[in-house]
Design a protein around this motif. Structure first.
Motif, PDB file in Angstrom:
ATOM      1  N   VAL A 118       0.838  -1.202   0.000  1.00 47.94           N
ATOM      2  CA  VAL A 118       0.000   0.000   0.000  1.00 47.94           C
ATOM      3  C   VAL A 118       0.876   1.256   0.000  1.00 47.94           C
ATOM      4  CG1 VAL A 118      -1.779   1.269   1.267  1.00 47.94           C
ATOM      5  CG2 VAL A 118      -1.867  -1.216   1.171  1.00 47.94           C
ATOM      6  N   LEU A 157      -6.232   8.210  -1.786  1.00 47.99           N
ATOM      7  CA  LEU A 157      -6.710   7.360  -0.691  1.00 47.99           C
ATOM      8  C   LEU A 157      -7.793   6.406  -1.179  1.00 47.99           C
ATOM      9  CD1 LEU A 157      -6.886   9.986   2.202  1.00 47.99           C
ATOM     10  CD2 LEU A 157      -5.109   8.274   1.777  1.00 47.99           C
ATOM     11  N   LEU A 158      -8.664   6.879  -2.056  1.00 48.03           N
ATOM     12  CA  LEU A 158      -9.711   6.029  -2.594  1.00 48.03           C
ATOM     13  C   LEU A 158      -9.119   4.870  -3.396  1.00 48.03           C
ATOM     14  CD1 LEU A 158     -12.764   5.589  -3.045  1.00 48.03           C
ATOM     15  CD2 LEU A 158     -12.595   7.060  -5.063  1.00 48.03           C
ATOM     16  N   VAL A 161      -8.228   2.069  -1.118  1.00 45.48           N
ATOM     17  CA  VAL A 161      -9.319   1.410  -0.401  1.00 45.48           C
ATOM     18  C   VAL A 161     -10.131   0.508  -1.320  1.00 45.48           C
ATOM     19  CG1 VAL A 161     -11.422   1.785   0.954  1.00 45.48           C
ATOM     20  CG2 VAL A 161      -9.460   3.287   1.281  1.00 45.48           C
ATOM     21  N   ARG A 329     -15.602  -0.855   5.018  1.00 42.16           N
ATOM     22  CA  ARG A 329     -14.878  -0.520   3.788  1.00 42.16           C
ATOM     23  C   ARG A 329     -15.794   0.161   2.787  1.00 42.16           C
ATOM     24  NH1 ARG A 329     -14.848  -3.689  -0.700  1.00 42.16           N
ATOM     25  NH2 ARG A 329     -13.313  -3.173  -2.318  1.00 42.16           N
ATOM     26  N   LEU A 332     -16.409   3.706   3.793  1.00 43.70           N
ATOM     27  CA  LEU A 332     -15.212   4.517   3.555  1.00 43.70           C
ATOM     28  C   LEU A 332     -15.079   4.856   2.074  1.00 43.70           C
ATOM     29  CD1 LEU A 332     -12.756   5.790   4.885  1.00 43.70           C
ATOM     30  CD2 LEU A 332     -11.524   3.635   4.578  1.00 43.70           C
ATOM     31  N   ILE A 333     -15.389   3.902   1.201  1.00 44.34           N
ATOM     32  CA  ILE A 333     -15.351   4.163  -0.246  1.00 44.34           C
ATOM     33  C   ILE A 333     -16.359   5.250  -0.607  1.00 44.34           C
ATOM     34  CG2 ILE A 333     -15.909   3.177  -2.501  1.00 44.34           C
ATOM     35  CD1 ILE A 333     -14.707   0.552  -1.538  1.00 44.34           C
TER      36      ILE A 333
END
Length: 499
Positions: A118, A157-158, A161, A329, A332-333
């Motif tokens: 990551v 960041l997307l 994820v 998750r 968050l997306i």
């Protein structure tokens, strides 16, 4: 002149204050798109060549062989300010050194392979945007900061994820076998690989798959209906299997005799190894130098010797998320997606070419990732997406740097310039840069080839040339890429003095 400069007033504040690419009008968007196409072609060609020649080992050799020149050249270009003692550079260098040592220690203790993936993915995607901005700015232009572009930070960041956690799982070892390789030990198969030195107390996940064997019942192994291992569980296709709790197996460590374990006695459940599915087990190693796995084996067909198997050992065992974690998750997306749109829409027209480029970039990688996943599920030995991203990043930096170098010999540094500054001036000349790149890659490639083909796994060279140790060097490279530069460094030092 700034691209936002108005010749006669009347421009909106949003346009005047938007972080456009300075000097971008000098270079059309076709230039970075050509570079993207060239980089992709070089990446595919290089991976295809080493894969055809050496398979899984070739991908590992390539990461190391191209990696050392990339790290060395990047360090050379960025260390000059530290050596000259420019304001704040030595303080940031010391801080980043401590941060690197901290990450190294964590990886040594907890095997943060997925986190390194990551970390590097973030670095690579951020650098691609920076390369685009610098390419568009032209030779005389000044590129905007990556983070000044509206919506870019949440988009990065997307991107981290969206992939499933299992996509970040890294194979520590991959071995290609045939049915004949599994038979010499009479009722047991030894799936051997290069020793993993610091394996004691660490969790691993191994899988065995015979691709393209749908309907074939040539090989079976054994599993226990009840829980026979406190730390670990059996998996079929990464999912829990209701028919059994644990595979019947025994880890093998370097230095042990290759005498197979004793005969397995009643109370076991047969598990089919052929059929195209993956059969695996999570477990914790009890000793250092994990070097293989013993599995009981029964052969049901006489013509099974040519059956091809792929053995994979991963760490840590990143398995599909639980329903609760999957919901988190998803939320968050959604949140990051909303943030991207909220930041993007007001200035979409201003930065439309950047977002068009990013759309092409993301689409290409989505297609490639889907292709690699499909190929891996079908049993083909393809590079992991992490390996693809790393090689793509290497080539992207070379393509960009080569086009930024000058065709003519650079002007000599001022009188009294250090040897280091004279070397930097020379490297900014295209011919010198190309010579350095070819020489370093050739030397590094020969060293990596020698280590993988002609030395023992315990050779001291492993600390520099083994793929899995090279992850430490990638951590160093990514961490030092966060060194503040130019105006950012001055602002950072100003805040530090005020506090």
């Amino acid at each position: 002149m700034s691209a936002t400069t108005s010749s006669g007033g009347g421009r909106s504040n949003a346009l005047e204050n938007s972080p456009q690419i300075l000097g971008a009008a000098e270079v059309p968007i076709t230039a970075p798109l050509r570079n993207l196409g060239l980089t992709l072609a070089l990446t595919l060609a290089t991976l295809a060549a080493v894969g055809a020649a050496w398979g899984v080992v070739g991908y590992e050799m390539l990461i190391v062989a191209m990696g050392w020149p990339h790290v060395i050249l990047g360090f050379i270009f960025n260390f000059g300010k530290v050596l000259r003692g420019e304001s704040g550079t030595r303080a940031s260098f010391a801080l980043l050194t401590l941060l690197t040592l901290f990450f190294w220690s964590l990886h040594y203790l907890f095997a943060l392979t997925a986190l390194i993936y990551v970390y590097f993915l973030y670095h690579a995607f951020r650098d691609e945007i920076a390369i685009y901005l610098n390419t568009r700015s032209g030779p005389a232009g000044r590129a905007a900061s990556v983070y000044s572009m509206a919506g870019v930070a949440p988009l990065i960041l997307l991107m981290l994820v969206v992939p499933q956690p299992a996509a970040f799982r890294q194979d520590l070892r991959r071995v290609e076998l045939t049915g004949a390789d599994l038979l010499p030990y009479g009722g047991w198969a030894l799936l051997a690989f290069r020793p993993i030195e610091n394996s004691r107390g660490r969790e691993f996940y191994f899988t065995l798959q015979a691709p393209h064997t749908e309907g074939m019942r040539a090989f079976t192994t054994l599993a226990t209906p009840g829980d026979s291992r406190e730390a670990g569980e059996m998996r079929v296709g990464d999912e829990r299997w209701p028919g059994a709790a644990d595979l019947h197996f025994q880890p093998f460590y370097a230095g042990e005799s290759r005498e197979p374990p004793g005969a397995a006695k009643g109370g076991f459940v047969p598990v089919l190894l052929t059929g195209g599915h993956r059969v695996g087990q999570t477990f914790t190693a009890e000793r250092d130098n994990l070097s293989g796995v013993w599995m009981p084996l029964e052969v049901l067909e006489d013509d099974a010797h040519e059956t091809r198997f792929l053995f994979r050992l991963a760490s840590p065992a990143l398995l599909p998320l639980s329903p609760a974690a999957a919901n988190v998750r998803f939320l968050l997306i959604c949140a990051l997606g909303f943030l991207v749109l909220w930041r993007l829409v007001p200035q979409l027209k201003v930065n439309r070419e950047l977002w068009s480029y990013l759309a092409v970039f993301v689409l290409l990688f989505a297609i490639l990732q889907a292709g690699l996943k499909a190929s891996a599920r079908a049993g083909y030995v393809v590079p992991m997406i992490f390996q693809f991203v790393v090689v793509f990043h290497y080539w992207s930096w070379y393509v960009f740097s080569f086009k930024k170098t000058r065709r003519a010999v650079a002007a000599a540094p001022p009188g009294g310039a250090s040897l280091y500054d004279r070397m930097l001036a020379r490297l900014r000349h295209r011919r010198s840069f190309l010579t350095a790149v070819i020489t370093l890659n050739a030397a590094s490639g020969l060293c990596a080839f020698y280590f993988y083909q002609a030395t023992a796994a315990s050779s001291p060279l492993r600390f520099f040339l083994d793929y899995h140790y090279f992850l430490y060097i990638l951590v160093l490279h990514v961490t030092f890429s966060f060194a503040p530069r130019g105006a950012t460094l001055k602002a950072w030092m100003g805040k530090a003095r005020q506090s």
